[in-house]
Design a protein around this motif. Structure first.
Motif, short mmCIF file in Angstrom:
data_model
loop_
_atom_site.label_atom_id
_atom_site.label_comp_id
_atom_site.label_asym_id
_atom_site.label_seq_id
_atom_site.Cartn_x
_atom_site.Cartn_y
_atom_site.Cartn_z
N LEU A 175 64.16 27.19 72.64
CA LEU A 175 63.67 26.52 71.24
C LEU A 175 62.30 26.05 71.51
CD1 LEU A 175 66.85 26.00 71.74
CD2 LEU A 175 66.55 23.77 70.58
N TYR A 176 61.47 26.16 70.43
CA TYR A 176 60.01 25.79 70.42
C TYR A 176 59.73 24.70 69.70
CZ TYR A 176 59.81 30.31 73.01
OH TYR A 176 60.05 31.20 73.99
N MET A 177 59.39 23.54 70.19
CA MET A 177 59.21 22.18 69.32
C MET A 177 57.80 21.66 69.43
SD MET A 177 63.02 21.23 71.01
CE MET A 177 63.31 19.80 69.93
N PRO A 178 57.30 21.61 68.38
CA PRO A 178 55.91 21.02 68.36
C PRO A 178 56.03 19.72 67.46
CG PRO A 178 55.92 22.50 66.66
CD PRO A 178 57.24 22.67 67.33
N SER A 179 55.23 18.58 67.79
CA SER A 179 55.19 17.38 67.19
C SER A 179 53.79 16.80 67.50
CB SER A 179 56.13 16.51 67.36
OG SER A 179 56.30 16.22 68.92
N ALA A 180 53.42 15.63 66.55
CA ALA A 180 52.13 14.75 66.98
C ALA A 180 52.29 13.57 66.39
CB ALA A 180 50.88 15.40 66.16
N ASP A 181 51.78 12.45 67.17
CA ASP A 181 51.74 11.02 66.69
C ASP A 181 50.57 11.09 66.08
OD1 ASP A 181 51.45 8.28 66.49
OD2 ASP A 181 52.32 7.92 68.54
N LEU A 182 50.57 10.99 64.87
CA LEU A 182 49.18 10.87 64.03
C LEU A 182 48.20 9.44 64.61
CD1 LEU A 182 50.26 12.45 60.78
CD2 LEU A 182 49.20 13.58 62.92
N ALA A 183 49.09 8.44 64.72
CA ALA A 183 48.43 7.20 64.85
C ALA A 183 48.12 6.96 66.31
CB ALA A 183 49.42 6.19 64.58
N GLY A 184 48.72 7.63 67.22
CA GLY A 184 48.45 7.69 68.64
C GLY A 184 47.41 8.53 69.15
N ASP A 185 46.93 9.48 68.38
CA ASP A 185 46.43 10.49 68.85
C ASP A 185 46.56 11.55 70.05
OD1 ASP A 185 44.29 10.55 67.07
OD2 ASP A 185 43.01 9.14 68.00
N LYS A 233 57.33 21.16 73.28
CA LYS A 233 58.42 21.40 74.24
C LYS A 233 58.90 22.81 73.91
CE LYS A 233 62.89 19.89 74.27
NZ LYS A 233 64.03 19.07 74.57
N VAL A 234 59.08 23.41 75.21
CA VAL A 234 59.85 24.97 75.07
C VAL A 234 61.01 24.47 76.05
CG1 VAL A 234 59.96 27.19 75.81
CG2 VAL A 234 57.75 26.22 75.12
N VAL A 235 62.09 24.46 75.53
CA VAL A 235 63.35 24.53 76.39
C VAL A 235 64.40 25.65 76.05
CG1 VAL A 235 64.71 23.35 74.39
CG2 VAL A 235 65.41 22.88 76.76
N THR A 236 64.88 26.21 77.24
CA THR A 236 65.86 27.42 77.14
C THR A 236 67.33 26.82 77.54
OG1 THR A 236 65.19 27.96 79.49
CG2 THR A 236 64.13 29.10 77.78
N ILE A 237 68.35 27.12 76.91
CA ILE A 237 69.87 26.96 77.15
C ILE A 237 70.47 28.31 77.46
CG2 ILE A 237 71.79 25.86 76.44
CD1 ILE A 237 70.02 24.28 74.31
N PHE A 238 70.76 28.52 78.82
CA PHE A 238 71.47 29.73 79.21
C PHE A 238 72.96 29.29 79.94
CE2 PHE A 238 67.73 31.51 77.90
CZ PHE A 238 67.76 32.99 78.04
N PRO A 239 74.06 29.03 79.22
CA PRO A 239 75.33 28.88 79.88
C PRO A 239 75.50 29.54 80.91
CG PRO A 239 75.25 28.86 77.30
CD PRO A 239 73.88 29.54 77.63
N PRO A 264 69.93 26.26 86.63
CA PRO A 264 70.49 25.36 85.73
C PRO A 264 70.64 25.89 84.25
CG PRO A 264 68.28 24.89 86.17
CD PRO A 264 68.53 25.91 87.21
N THR A 265 71.70 25.29 83.38
CA THR A 265 71.93 25.64 82.00
C THR A 265 70.59 25.42 81.21
OG1 THR A 265 74.24 25.29 82.20
CG2 THR A 265 73.18 25.44 80.15
N THR A 266 69.95 24.16 81.46
CA THR A 266 69.03 23.80 80.38
C THR A 266 67.64 23.83 81.24
OG1 THR A 266 70.48 22.74 79.05
CG2 THR A 266 67.96 22.16 78.77
N GLN A 267 66.56 24.38 80.91
CA GLN A 267 65.32 24.18 81.61
C GLN A 267 64.24 24.14 80.54
OE1 GLN A 267 64.98 27.37 84.97
NE2 GLN A 267 66.73 28.36 83.46
N GLY A 268 63.32 23.40 80.80
CA GLY A 268 62.34 23.03 79.73
C GLY A 268 60.77 22.37 80.25
N MET A 269 60.00 22.74 79.46
CA MET A 269 58.47 22.14 79.98
C MET A 269 57.91 21.57 78.76
SD MET A 269 58.07 22.88 83.02
CE MET A 269 56.36 22.66 83.36
N ILE A 270 57.13 20.51 78.92
CA ILE A 270 56.37 19.78 77.68
C ILE A 270 55.17 20.07 78.08
CG2 ILE A 270 55.92 17.79 76.48
CD1 ILE A 270 58.89 16.95 77.20
N LEU A 271 54.26 20.40 77.07
CA LEU A 271 52.91 20.19 77.26
C LEU A 271 52.09 19.36 76.29
CD1 LEU A 271 50.04 21.68 77.96
CD2 LEU A 271 50.22 22.90 75.85
N LEU A 272 51.41 18.31 76.76
CA LEU A 272 50.78 17.08 76.22
C LEU A 272 49.56 17.40 75.92
CD1 LEU A 272 52.29 14.47 75.25
CD2 LEU A 272 51.42 13.44 77.32
#
Length: 327
Positions: free
Chosen positions: A52-62, A67-73, A81-89
């Motif tokens: 899953l590739y998940m972008p977002s922005a807080d327009l008021a908080g600049d 987040k990129v998360v993988t789910i491999f049962p 681990p089943t779930t692995q992820g990273m967030i770029l801020l």
């Protein structure tokens, strides 16, 4: 760039922090200060896995994030681990990428925080028995979210493999939860005793029968996040007096149990009582009687991850946590 690993985040950032930061971003969402493009999901059918590739922005908080998360049962069999992820801020004032952080714990934590907030708004004040269906990776923080807002006296654990439920109970003890627990192999018996039910499975079939729900039960459904997945059945959806969702656009595209009801004509998305952001903005309990059955459906959204990532980054800056890396 500041790099923050999983262990540092777990030491730095707790459920109370996540609930506070999630509440703040829910209110920002209701004020239309959040940009949240639809996430991209890539499936790997031969492994029943997803990325899953998940972008977002807080327009008021600049600030923005992805987040990129993988789910491999199948991963636990390989010691991974089943779930692995990273967030770029990213600093949205100048485009600088300011932090990279592990996201597996944060994903579990923000999902538990959402269920905690929903439970506080929807569950009976006198709720005492929590039933957890599915004791995999996502379940622990579900418990933490619920016990943060209700005085739970007993936790009933249900899992297809009872040994895993026993191990989960041991984790509760090791963490110091301090609440008695038991393993129940008969899901119907567990559901009939429940004041609150947390479902945290990747099941394609309902994990309990809605006919077994007792009046006044609150359900948190957080495990299914693809249209083919269904943790609750049509009876549960039909019996629910109020259905609240974490993100309306997200559940329309990904909440299998609700999509199924809409396709069969037994239910309509127009029957959604409201979003969690609306309820949080109003800051009120929506339960009108102890007999109502309530259902909170969560599929996740990138701005929830952004909320906790912002919180971690602020704490790391204040405490000197993490490692500075020249990219």
């Amino acid at each position: 760039m500041l790099v923050i690993n999983e262990k540092q985040i777990q030491q730095l950032y707790k459920m109370s922090d996540a609930m506070k930061d999630i509440m703040a971003i829910l209110k920002a969402k209701e004020q239309e200060k959040i940009a949240n493009p639809h996430r991209t999901v890539i499936e790997f059918p031969e492994r029943e896995a997803s990325a899953l590739y998940m972008p977002s922005a807080d327009l008021a908080g600049d600030v923005a994030g992805v987040k990129v998360v993988t789910i491999f049962p199948e991963n636990p069999a390989q010691g991974k681990p089943t779930t692995q992820g990273m967030i770029l801020l990213t600093d949205a004032a100048n485009g600088e990428h300011v932090a990279m952080m592990a996201a597996s714990y944060l994903t579990r934590l923000r999902t538990g925080a959402l269920s905690g907030i929903a439970t506080d708004l929807l569950a009976k004040k006198e709720s005492r028995v929590l039933v957890v269906i599915g004791t995999g990776a996502m379940a622990f923080e579900q418990v933490l979210g619920v016990i943060a807002v209700r005085t739970i006296e007993k936790i009933i654990l249900v899992n297809r493999t009872p040994e895993k439920a026993l191990a989960f109970g041991g984790q509760l003890d090791d963490f110091g939860v301090g609440i008695s627990w038991e393993v129940e192999i008969n899901v119907a018996k567990a559901v009939k005793k429940a004041d609150i039910i947390c479902c945290a499975t990747r099941s394609n079939e309902p994990v309990f029968e809605g006919a077994d729900l007792q009046p006044g039960t609150h359900i948190n459904g957080v495990g299914s996040y693809l249209p083919r997945m269904r943790e609750v059945d049509e009876v549960t959806v039909a019996r629910a007096d109020k259905i609240v969702v974490d993100d309306l656009a997200g559940v329309k595209g990904e909440a299998g149990e609700l999509i199924h009801g809409a396709k069969t004509g037994t239910w309509s998305f127009e029957q959604v009582y409201g979003t969690l952001s609306k309820l949080a903005m109003e800051n009120r309990c929506t339960r009108q009687s102890d007999e109502e059955i309530t259902f909170f459906k969560s599929v996740g959204a990138a701005y929830f991850d952004l909320a906790v990532a912002k919180g971690v980054y602020a704490k790391a800056q204040a405490t000197g946590a993490g490692v500075r890396v020249d990219m």
